[in-house]
Design a protein around this motif. Sequence first.
Motif: not given
Lengths: 657, 657
Positions: A629, A621, A607, A646-647, A624-625
């Motif tokens: 984003i 995060v 992350t 969301r995080y 991979s996101d």
Amino acid sequence: MSEENPPKGENPPAQKQEKKEKKSKKEKEKTSGMDTSLKYDRVGLENVMKRRFFVVPAFEIYNGVAGLYDFGPTGCQLKNHIENYWREHFILEESLLEISATCLTPECVLKTSGHVDKFTDFAVKDLKTGQGYRCDKLIQEWINKEKKKKKITEEKIKELDILYEECERFEEKEINECIEKYKIKSPDTGNDLGKAYKFNLMFETQIGPSGGLKGYLRPETAQGHFLNFKHLLEFNGGRMPFGSASIGLGFRNEIAPRSGLLRVREFSMAEIEYYVDPENKSHKKYNSIKNIKLPLWPSERQLNHESVLLDLTIEEAVEKKIIGNETLAYFICKTYQFLIGIGINEKGIRFRQHTPKEMAHYASDCWDAEIETSYGWIEVAGHADRTCYDLSRHAKATNTELVAARLLKEPKVVKGIKVIVNKGQIFKDMSDKGKAKILCEKLSNLNDEEKETYMNEYEKDGKIEVNINEEKFILEKEKNEIKLERFEQKIIEEKYTPNVIEPSFGIGRIVYCVMEHCFGVREQDKKRTYFNFPPSVAPYKVSILPLIANQEFLQFVEPIRKILVQNGISYKIDETSDSIGRRYARTDEIGIPFGITIDDVTIKDNTVTFREIVTMKQIRVPISDVGLICKNLANRIEKWEDVILRYPAFEAKKEEK
Amino acid sequence: MSEENPPKGENPPAQKQEKKEKKSKKEKEKTSGMDTSLKYDRVGLENVMKRRFFVVPAFEIYNGVAGLYDFGPTGCQLKNHIENYWREHFILEESLLEISATCLTPECVLKTSGHVDKFTDFAVKDLKTGQGYRCDKLIQEWINKEKKKKKITEEKIKELDILYEECERFEEKEINECIEKYKIKSPDTGNDLGKAYKFNLMFETQIGPSGGLKGYLRPETAQGHFLNFKHLLEFNGGRMPFGSASIGLGFRNEIAPRSGLLRVREFSMAEIEYYVDPENKSHKKYNSIKNIKLPLWPSERQLNHESVLLDLTIEEAVEKKIIGNETLAYFICKTYQFLIGIGINEKGIRFRQHTPKEMAHYASDCWDAEIETSYGWIEVAGHADRTCYDLSRHAKATNTELVAARLLKEPKVVKGIKVIVNKGQIFKDMSDKGKAKILCEKLSNLNDEEKETYMNEYEKDGKIEVNINEEKFILEKEKNEIKLERFEQKIIEEKYTPNVIEPSFGIGRIVYCVMEHCFGVREQDKKRTYFNFPPSVAPYKVSILPLIANQEFLQFVEPIRKILVQNGISYKIDETSDSIGRRYARTDEIGIPFGITIDDVTIKDNTVTFREIVTMKQIRVPISDVGLICKNLANRIEKWEDVILRYPAFEAKKEEK
């Protein structure tokens, strides 16, 4: 714009982008009634602009050329993204037809459009050095100096104040008289000045080697649209209304360009020509915008020293005839939404209508979008109803039909007579072939009256008698020589020259305004500047910062970079060993809205921290996101306020210092 | 390109885009050994290009101007998408710094770059009409006519064939002699011709009103990069190697432009200037491309009439010194991938190295990317090693340092002597202040040898004796007048002028080649043409076609349109009542890769048919999916072959007819 004025004359067609400001800036601000509390730090901004290579004077190492600027990586991307935003907001959403016409333009075209004769300013030359000056600016500068003199009387000041206003409208003779009367000299050398002369603001050149074809660099993209009108209408299947659009360069040979990016000699412009039926200027999407309230400053209120209207809906403005028609109103609204979308503060936008005196002679209505800046309120876009001026001028000059067709409310019936001449039979029947030829020709070119006369004969006797040079010829139905028939034709449409509604944008000015409006300093540290560009227009979308410059951290850079490239996201990597706070400060300075930091946790669980520029808040995060984003944020699919939910939040250890 | 030749002279710096083709086209094709079986239908294509408003002659209603073209909605979008593809493929993936410099360029800059003196062609004029002709083309045209004469001898033909080749290299005197010897007249009028003269191919103009500043429209974007080198390097944190990139207009005042879009006077170009250390032209991503095989045609093989190499890897080419260095090889590969990505047939691409004679004097190696077209093989991009030519010329002309720095392998220790002059004390101690001044000045400007001499004195006696104009001055350490110190300095880096690797692309030519390579006819119906553009570059991505033009079907148009706009997908709606087959044919003709049809099933279950242009296969897709499908296909995230597997096939009822 605020320091210099547009060309003189009878408001030529091309003056749309830079209209005269009739009142002095200060007076305007007093009367406009707008909130002018916005603060702009021009010195700070210009420092960053140059140091971080947004915009620099062109040919700097050769000491530069006034009015020419180069965009560096930050400025160039900001400009690209603003142009792309414009493209989506106007071209894609409004189904406009984008075209790209040439800058080089032969003289004949600009003669027709009026630019060759009217796109001029008055200039004078220093008789010794040959240096040119713009007359109105020269006189005004002289007045400013004069008024600072100690011994000046109240009376004299009044006289000069009047002159200050009037000299903008002076013709050749009045300028020369003024220079003589007040003994005005060259401001740089004190030398005598020559006579005033008209200077055309277009760059002139020769096309080809023969010296026969004089050409100019276009001062607007508009003419390229008009010349292609036939192709455009055909491409659109003949349907009206519709619009063409173009993003491209324009050129103006300003006499003495100043005001940085606001008055330049080469500039990017975005123009729409929207073709409407003069009898019906409604817009099918009008309902979607009619309840919006815009800061409108109608011409009458300016003349009466009244303030900007803030509480009128578009519908009311159109009903009260403040705005000329629905299509014009629709595009004014679209411009407002566009400017806010790219980061202009809504308090710093207003729409100012041209006063009757400043309105171009082709226009029936015109509204400028103005933005408040450290230079005062400046025009960044014009919305003119150009009527049928250009299309009809080019049609006449080239003997080409530049028209559309409208369905008649009721079909018209047109009556006529058809004359069918059987040439073969006539030549067979007549021995003198020369005469037969003349006879056939005459019969092919009858006017309506002649046709009616022959028809009457024909209906009565089944034959007609034709007289040519006192000789009689009889042509008979029975001999199969001739046939006449009455017919009726139903006409369902009529032709007309479309009117043109033209929203026209100066991209360079808009880029500058976005920079002024988005520029700020950190409350905690006044030396730290940043830009709160909307993510969609920010030059770079995201930075990649390994916390420590060793292989353990650096190994994550390339995979993250690849994800960003795949998502079309522009990035900037900072692998230096400077403190993370210092590196954030550098990315803040060029307005990178998001920052990815690779830290020791990254090594454990893949992350990264993800930081937003305005709030400086961070979340954690998965790598991979990050692509999605960034893409969603940059493409306005998602907002930071939603992403952050969301995080898990990440608390930085005083890293901002 | 195939019909006309580039400027003469000693291969000036700017000739990179259009180099001489040394051998005639046919000879080249014979020797190149490439598969030339590709078929191009130029007549059919030109018909569609004009009729469907891809590209039209500019100022058509004013009878046009040779070499100037306007892009309509289809051509303009194709061009935009190719430019965006280039931007992603090069700028984003290679982390290049994009800049945007001005077209207007003062003469001094182009004097330094060599363009003012060398960017020329020879022209002659018709003595009566003044019409200009390019000399080599004029002579060659005359030869072609002459050879068709019946009475011509074999010997004469040989003579003319030699002249045909040689005249391209003629200087002024030889041209005049040739015209006189063969009594060549004006081809249009038969009039006598004047003397040959050098014609500069740059458009000239005046900047500002004073007439003092001569300017030109840039013939290439490159100079704008070089002038900003300092800013670029600083923006890049001083790190080497790196590249700048620019997409913008270039201008060339061609004497007699022909060959449609291949030789124009105003054109879009995309250029990269990649700055490398001359001692190390390696590329960090070289390993990723070194095993690729490219069609390479080295200079030596051209001269020996040998064919193109098809089976050599990049690594072998670099090792055998066929390609000069890794960076050059890397960009050649990138160009190859780019051309294939935008729709060029790989069989129609080759890389041709310049022969020593055609190589520009600044270049140490140069490779053209050539594409096969109906005009023969034409150059669309050049890859030149420009060495340090431009940077060092501009540095010299402006007395500016345009250098980078490299770390030394081992730090160098430099020894020196520091002379600290205590001016205050000296002035205090000396009564003659004039002499004190001269003395201090002398001491501040000592050379290394003088310093060493004084140091020896100083170390011995603690004082020095200075002679000025036969007068002696003693300066003493004890009196606090002077101090000398030896020091050692560690130097870790040294400065150098970077070399420049320049990939340069002619966008207009590439657009034309993509159109030729993607143009085809349906097997079933030779009259039906289409383009198989890759979805990422297709002008419009998708069409929306309601099967029947009534409200039941039309109500679905706006919701679908909105979904597409939200996804940034360009679309074209065809709501006419023409048969669906006819409407597909129209969308095929402008190369819309996908078509959405609203039919009776749509009304029941909110699905539409989704058709692909090449296979004409259709699937049935929920409306809610069309945005993402189009986006993924247009952005190369997904292929049609994969999409088709996820949805049920739809069998159209003979609708293609």
